[in-house]
Design an enzyme around this catalytic site. Structure first.
Site, PDB file in Angstrom:
ATOM      1  CB  SER A 117       4.909  -0.619  -0.820  1.00  0.00           C
ATOM      2  OG  SER A 117       4.555   0.525  -1.720  1.00  0.00           O
ATOM      3  CG  HIS A 151       0.846  -0.899  -4.336  1.00  0.00           C
ATOM      4  ND1 HIS A 151       2.548  -0.991  -5.296  1.00  0.00           N
ATOM      5  CD2 HIS A 151       1.420  -0.187  -3.638  1.00  0.00           C
ATOM      6  CE1 HIS A 151       3.121  -0.332  -4.378  1.00  0.00           C
ATOM      7  NE2 HIS A 151       2.202   0.121  -3.476  1.00  0.00           N
TER       8      HIS A 151
END
Length: 301
Positions: free
Chosen positions: A85, A188
């Site tokens: 991430s 996300h």
């Protein structure tokens, strides 16, 4: 073969910068980056409590800054680099795709934009531990949720509306445990679309270079060697799932024998130990680990 990996949001802990700031070069870097982004990273990394550094706007720049000073102190180049991430921004700077100053500006823009996007609707994330993989994914999909982080090793993170996550927790898949995560929104997923748009504008000020090694992308585990593509993938990843399971698979397929996780380390090596036990791991948590980390890197170069 050595790989260097960088953790994502959730890896931060109160006071984690304290031992690093005892090293003058690290302290100087943190001070300069604080000026660049307009946030006091020293305070965030030493005296701030868990709630303050859980805030997305604070957590992301703090995590990237910590990873960068660890990488600089280690001073080792690796043929394979990756990050989970927001750790992809750390990885991009470690691989010289972007400068450290650009990395800090970019992650600050990302953090602020994601925090703003998270405030628009009541969304969140829950970790799903165990259970049959296909049954878990099917249950997530049926409720209109998204498998936002597929971390492998029996861990999937569902994201979406809080109301849907509550229904999911009330009726978990067989053999699975569901644990709500202390995050501000559904990262996300499509709920981060506005943040992605901000990053497109932010990236327009950056001139990326090709990486010094292959960067394993969260999108699909693909080994990326083009700097422009690295940056494009980091931008799109904000609103799309993280496939860390595929990143770990690529580490195996590339023949990586040893992995060093940069500070704040621990989470990713834990996943690797379960998913790819044949790969040796090292969690570079503090300056006290430097000698051992250097020895580990030498062994796997």
């Amino acid at each position: 073969m050595l790989a260097i990996i960088a953790p994502g949001q959730g890896a931060q802990t109160p006071g984690m910068l304290t031992p690093w700031l005892e090293i003058s070069d690290c302290a100087e870097s943190i001070s300069r980056w604080s000026e660049v982004i307009g946030k006091d990273l020293v305070a965030l990394g030493t005296t701030a409590d868990a709630d303050e550094i859980r805030d997305t706007a604070n957590a992301q720049p703090l995590i990237v800054a910590t990873g960068l000073i660890a990488a600089n102190l280690l001073g080792v180049s690796a043929p394979v680099i990756s990050g989970h991430s927001v750790g992809e921004i750390t990885a991009a700077a470690v691989a010289k795709v972007i400068s450290e100053f650009d990395a800090m500006r970019f992650v600050n823009d990302r953090a602020n934009a994601m925090a703003k996007a998270a405030s628009l609707e009541k969304t969140g994330m829950s970790a799903v531990l165990g259970g049959d993989r296909e049954e878990v994914l099917d249950a997530i999909l049926k409720l209109g949720l998204v498998a936002a982080n597929d971390n492998g090793a029996g861990q999937i993170v569902a994201a979406g509306l809080i109301s849907d996550l509550s229904l999911f927790a009330d009726n978990p898949p067989a053999g699975a445990r569901i644990r709500p995560l202390a995050v501000a929104g559904a990262f996300h997923t499509r709920y981060m679309q506005s943040a992605q748009e901000v990053l497109v504008k932010s990236a327009a000020t950056i001139s990326p270079s090709d990486p010094t090694g292959s960067i394993i992308s969260n999108r699909d585990g693909f080994a990326v060697v083009d700097g422009e593509e690295v940056l494009e993938r980091i931008i799109s990843q904000v609103a799309n799932p993280v496939r860390w399971d595929l990143c770990m698979k690529s580490l195996q397929e590339l023949g990586v024998t040893g992995v060093i996780e940069l500070a704040p380390a621990g989470t990713l090596v834990g996943l690797l130990k379960r998913a790819a036990p044949e790969i040796e791991t090292f969690a570079f948590k503090s300056p006290a680990d430097l000698a051992a980390a250097s020895e580990f890197a030498e062994k796997h170069k």
